[in-house]
Design an enzyme around this catalytic site. Structure first.
Site, PDB file in Angstrom:
ATOM      1  N   LYS A   1       1.003  -1.135  -0.020  1.00 16.71           N
ATOM      2  CA  LYS A   1      -0.085  -0.019   0.167  1.00 16.71           C
ATOM      3  C   LYS A   1       1.058   1.251   0.047  1.00 16.71           C
ATOM      4  O   LYS A   1       0.602   2.071  -0.787  1.00 16.71           O
ATOM      5  CB  LYS A   1      -0.907  -0.066   1.514  1.00 16.71           C
TER       6      LYS A   1
ATOM      7  N   LYS B   1     -18.024  -5.293  -5.288  1.00 17.56           N
ATOM      8  CA  LYS B   1     -17.991  -6.049  -4.283  1.00 17.56           C
ATOM      9  C   LYS B   1     -17.764  -7.279  -4.703  1.00 17.56           C
ATOM     10  O   LYS B   1     -18.358  -8.008  -5.474  1.00 17.56           O
ATOM     11  CB  LYS B   1     -19.246  -6.039  -3.107  1.00 17.56           C
TER      12      LYS B   1
ATOM     13  N   ILE C   1     -26.652  13.393   6.182  1.00 19.24           N
ATOM     14  CA  ILE C   1     -26.646  11.835   6.420  1.00 19.24           C
ATOM     15  C   ILE C   1     -25.926  11.763   8.019  1.00 19.24           C
ATOM     16  O   ILE C   1     -25.910  10.561   8.156  1.00 19.24           O
ATOM     17  CB  ILE C   1     -26.056  11.025   5.493  1.00 19.24           C
TER      18      ILE C   1
ATOM     19  N   ASP D   1     -28.062   3.739  11.167  1.00 18.48           N
ATOM     20  CA  ASP D   1     -27.507   3.616   9.898  1.00 18.48           C
ATOM     21  C   ASP D   1     -27.234   2.128   9.754  1.00 18.48           C
ATOM     22  O   ASP D   1     -26.951   1.611  10.413  1.00 18.48           O
ATOM     23  CB  ASP D   1     -26.069   4.107   9.810  1.00 18.48           C
TER      24      ASP D   1
ATOM     25  N   GLU E   1     -24.751  -6.329   2.637  1.00 20.16           N
ATOM     26  CA  GLU E   1     -23.068  -7.183   2.595  1.00 20.16           C
ATOM     27  C   GLU E   1     -23.170  -8.655   2.821  1.00 20.16           C
ATOM     28  O   GLU E   1     -22.700  -9.225   1.963  1.00 20.16           O
ATOM     29  CB  GLU E   1     -22.171  -6.557   3.751  1.00 20.16           C
TER      30      GLU E   1
ATOM     31  N   CYS F   1     -25.859   3.168   2.067  1.00 23.22           N
ATOM     32  CA  CYS F   1     -24.904   3.659   1.239  1.00 23.22           C
ATOM     33  C   CYS F   1     -25.238   3.372  -0.468  1.00 23.22           C
ATOM     34  O   CYS F   1     -24.446   3.653  -1.341  1.00 23.22           O
ATOM     35  CB  CYS F   1     -23.666   3.369   1.203  1.00 23.22           C
TER      36      CYS F   1
ATOM     37  N   GLU G   1     -28.326   6.309  -1.591  1.00 18.12           N
ATOM     38  CA  GLU G   1     -27.475   7.040  -2.748  1.00 18.12           C
ATOM     39  C   GLU G   1     -28.415   6.766  -4.153  1.00 18.12           C
ATOM     40  O   GLU G   1     -29.202   5.534  -4.294  1.00 18.12           O
ATOM     41  CB  GLU G   1     -26.355   5.999  -2.977  1.00 18.12           C
TER      42      GLU G   1
ATOM     43  N   HIS H   1     -19.250  11.740  -3.301  1.00 16.16           N
ATOM     44  CA  HIS H   1     -17.759  11.200  -3.494  1.00 16.16           C
ATOM     45  C   HIS H   1     -16.997  12.025  -4.311  1.00 16.16           C
ATOM     46  O   HIS H   1     -15.850  11.713  -4.755  1.00 16.16           O
ATOM     47  CB  HIS H   1     -17.972   9.868  -4.130  1.00 16.16           C
TER      48      HIS H   1
HETATM   49  N1  GLN Z   1     -23.975   8.594   9.371  1.00 15.16           N
HETATM   50  C1  GLN Z   1     -22.910   8.218   8.654  1.00 15.16           C
HETATM   51  C2  GLN Z   1     -21.936   9.431   8.036  1.00 15.16           C
HETATM   52  O1  GLN Z   1     -22.576  10.388   7.801  1.00 15.16           O
HETATM   53  C3  GLN Z   1     -23.250   7.240   7.527  1.00 15.16           C
HETATM   54  C4  GLN Z   1     -21.798   6.711   6.951  1.00 15.16           C
HETATM   55  C5  GLN Z   1     -22.112   5.678   5.843  1.00 15.16           C
HETATM   56  O2  GLN Z   1     -23.274   5.507   5.321  1.00 15.16           O
HETATM   57  N2  GLN Z   1     -21.204   4.980   5.307  1.00 15.16           N
HETATM   58  O3  GLN Z   1     -20.945   9.311   8.038  1.00 15.16           O
HETATM   59 ZN    ZN Z   2     -23.898   6.158   3.308  1.00 13.68          ZN
END
Ligand code: GLN
Ligand code: ZN
Length: 758
Positions: free
Chosen positions: A18, A114, A432, A600, A606, A645, A667, A696
């Site tokens: 890395k 993934k 979020i 969350d 996953e 997400c 998202e 992002h």
């Molecule tokens: N509440 C978290 C944030 O805002 C959610 C993160 C995520 O969805 N990975 O960072």
């Molecule tokens: Zn998220």
């Protein structure tokens, strides 16, 4: 009994690959230096395996970024946009992995996805209409030769053609089958080449075989391998599967002309019974995946040895192996300095698993393994009482009743009460949870970690950040505020640290993608909330404003999915234990006056099983209830939010609705708007906040484009159910673009309100 592993991790014990790669990306070292470090790492890894007594050592399991990407380059599957950059071989490779922006052009990276049911991500090959698949590279051969020079005869490992074609994206009208002949020829040449180099075994990884397949898929598999296997003479070909079992295709697949079959006996729940039912083909070698490549616990020797005894009745020759590549576990316990020995004795990371394989191999050769020292020690370990057992928690889970999973009154009733209590405008705006983690925020955390400041000083600074954050949000005019999550850098680690039963490592990194690694915490014992986790921060934040501040918690399924789980109790049991802990926190927040609480579930999907037939029985039947458990006993007026997400939940949309949250954000970039159709068609009850812009990227979305996005959403979503928010947390963003984006977001919501309310 011989032994082998499916693959070894490659980033290096201390993430050497890395760091050198990132230096290379920054232009601080040249390609020679990068290659030199890689070579040293390969040598080190082979030497570990040799000195641990691994007999069939893999090669070509090394990768600078990803094994699927390596295969794409080897097979000439390099989209034109990258070729046109005319970069060196190495830089073309990294352009595909990371995108390229510079003198030669501006091209985004390949998509990343993934890898089956793991937290590893592969690069999605793009096959164009006129892509000519052919063998162009020589990485596998070079690495084989490199090992041979060190006196090691290796088993080259390649992602197989079936999995490659199944994972690829097709840019033209052609489909996988149209490339079958060319790709089979290329793999055939690989076999031939290894024949001439003197390889004894080649391993083709075909995890795509453990998915639900159609007749067409199976046909593709047959077409591919009938051709490839016709190239082989002396070299033996191993068909390696993992992450599941062959189920309906077991008989057909094992009848094909491979020399060996690698089966996963851990995640492949039916592997064993399939062999009992259909037998194992004569003259073929069974590579028995019995040492867990995905989890960090020592093997239970008695179980492994008993299974092997049984398997011997069916297979003439068995090679003991791992269930999948060791890529998914950290390197070694040797670098852990603070693990309690009582805890550590249960663990085996990659290097320690090599020792296990040797010990187990040796045990299979003794007259009576049950009297051997290694066996007895292992047996004793598994027989004794473990640390961090908690009878109260066990009892709490045992006592859970139907009503613990049901929130009353029903959602439509609650909605009215919440509307009254919260008095939010049409199209409420929110975020979020996290706000930019600035250098000051990180410095504060590091100073506290290093013991340079005490908890009080640390918290006081966190309170300062919260204060600024609330002020900013009020200025911007957001309706539902957040405290900014300055006290956490990771949404699972932070909660784990506040729960009994969790243990943490220092250097136990696992590759997530490319140069990115994660360090999942370990659920060692019964999970119990021992103290208040977020309430003080939230109480403070709420005291600063008249607008509602949304409490921010991580849900039980996500906490579980991003940890190494126990193997002595079920996932369901762990999820319920964590669920009870989160429920306590939810109720405490509510008591402290927090009216909206977000739980969350970023990683809910996953561990959705690979096979549809297992979705409910093995997962959703407890994962959805675990979430409901957290909020079933709040007051009707308290509004529960959740966040994911991703928006690819069309297939489980009913289950998402069944989580019974009041609001969900996710998202929803332009390409993924099919979710809106699914929401409409399924009469989705939960209010929704499809992200109106992509966090992002540092790009600031304009008011117009947000309004436009909202209009698109309003075609499918009733106006009184639509929330306005970004698509994920803002922690990786900078302050300037965050403020600009949120200002536009609020303005867009106001515009829309005017249109709707007149
Ligand atoms: N509440 C978290 C944030 O805002 C959610 C993160 C995520 O969805 N990975 O960072
Ligand atoms: Zn998220």
């Amino acid at each position: 009994m011989k032994n082998t592993i499916v693959g070894f991790p490659r980033v290096g014990k201390l993430r050497e690959l890395k760091f050198i790669s990132e230096k290379y990306f920054r232009g601080e070292v040249d390609v020679e230096e990068l290659k030199q470090v890689a070579k040293e790492l390969r040598e080190e890894h082979w030497n570990y395996q040799r000195s641990s007594g691994i007999q069939l050592i893999p090669s070509n399991d090394f990768s600078f970024y990803d094994g699927v990407l390596d295969m794409a380059v080897l097979l000439n599957v390099i989209p034109k946009k990258y070729q046109q950059l005319q970069l060196s071989e190495t830089d073309t490779y990294f352009a595909m992995a990371r995108g390229y922006q510079g003198e030669a052009g501006d091209v985004p990276a390949l998509a990343m996805k993934k890898w089956f049911n793991t937290n590893y991500h592969y690069m999605v090959p793009e096959i164009e209409e006129d892509t000519e698949i052919k063998l162009t590279g020589k990485k596998p051969f070079d690495e084989y030769a490199e090992a041979k020079q060190l006196g090691i005869q290796t088993k080259p490992v390649l992602v197989g053609p079936f999995t490659f074609l199944k994972l690829a994206k097709y840019q033209g009208n052609k489909k996988a089958i149209d490339f079958a002949e060319d790709i089979a020829k290329a793999y055939g040449e690989v076999v031939q080449k290894f024949e001439s180099l003197g390889a004894e075994w080649i391993q083709f990884d075909e995890p795509a075989l453990v998915q639900d397949l159609t007749a067409e898929d199976l046909n593709l598999f047959r077409v591919l391998y009938n051709k490839i296997l016709s190239f082989k003479e002396n070299t033996k070909v191993l068909l390696q599967t993992y992450f599941g079992d062959l189920r309906d295709y077991y008989k057909e697949i094992t009848a094909l002309g491979f020399n060996g079959f690698g089966l996963d006996f851990l995640e492949g729940k039916q592997s064993f019974s399939l062999i009992q039912k259909y037998g194992f083909p004569e003259g073929k070698v069974l590579f028995a995946g019995l040492v867990n490549g995905k989890n960090i616990w020592k093997s239970n020797y008695a179980k492994v040895l008993e299974t092997l005894e049984e398997l011997k009745k069916y297979a003439g020759e068995i090679v003991l192996s791992t269930s999948c590549s060791l890529l998914h576990v950290p390197y070694t316990l040797q670098n852990e300095t603070s693990l309690n020995p009582e805890v550590e004795q249960y663990f085996a990371f990659a290097l320690e698993k090599l020792q296990e394989l040797r010990e187990l191999s040796v045990l299979t050769e003794t007259d009576d393994y049950q009297v051997e020292k290694e066996y007895l020690e292992n047996k004793e370990l598994y027989a004794k009482e473990r640390l961090y057992q908690n009878d109260t928690v066990k009892q709490q889970v045992a006592d859970l009743k139907e009503e613990d999973f049901v929130r009353l009154p029903k959602r439509s009733e609650r909605r009215k009460l919440q509307k009254e209590a919260l008095n939010l405008p049409l199209f409420p705006t929110t975020t979020i949870g996290s706000f930019p983690q600035t250098i000051a925020v990180k410095k504060n955390r590091t100073a506290y970690r290093k013991g340079e400041i005490d908890k009080k000083t640390y918290d006081n600074r966190v309170y300062e950040f919260i204060k600024d954050c609330i002020k900013k949000q009020e200025e911007i005019g957001i309706d539902v505020l957040v405290h900014g999550e300055y006290e956490r850098n990771d949404m699972v680690e932070f909660f784990g640290e506040n729960l009994q039963g969790y243990v943490f490592t220092e250097k136990a990194w696992v590759q997530s993608y490319g140069t990115r690694c994660v360090k999942p915490p370990i659920i060692f014992g019964d999970v119990k909330r021992s103290r208040s986790i977020t309430t003080d921060y939230l109480k403070y934040a709420q005291s600063l404003t008249n607008k509602p501040v949304k409490g921010m918690l991580t849900g039980p399924v996500t906490i579980l999915n991003w940890s190494f789980p126990r193997e002595d109790i079920s996932l369901k049991e762990m999820a319920y234990q964590i669920g009870i802990a989160i429920r306590e926190e939810v109720l405490e927040l509510e008591k402290a006056g927090i009216k909206i609480i977000q739980i969350d579930e970023a990683a809910l999907k996953e561990k959705l099983p690979i096979r549809k037939a297992d979705w409910y029985s093995e997962y959703l039947n407890w994962a959805i209830p675990a979430f409901r458990l957290c909020h079933s006993s709040v007051k009707p007026e308290t509004q529960i939010h959740t966040h994911m997400c991703y928006s690819e939940f069309n297939a489980i949309i009913k289950d998402i609705d069944n989580m019974d949250a009041d609001v969900i954000s996710f998202e929803a970039s332009r390409s993924k708007l099919t979710i809106l159709d699914a929401i409409q068609e399924s009469n989705f009850e939960t209010e929704v906040g499809p992200g109106v812009y992509d966090i992002h990227s540092p790009r600031v979305p304009s008011v117009e484009e947000i309004v436009e996005a909202l209009h698109r959403m309003l075609e499918k979503i009733p106006e009184n159910k639509l929330w306005v928010n970004p698509d994920c947390g803002l922690k990786t963003r900078g302050i300037p673009e965050t403020e600009a984006s949120l200002t536009n977001l609020v303005e867009a919501a106001i515009k829309l309100r005017k249109q709707y309310e007149g």
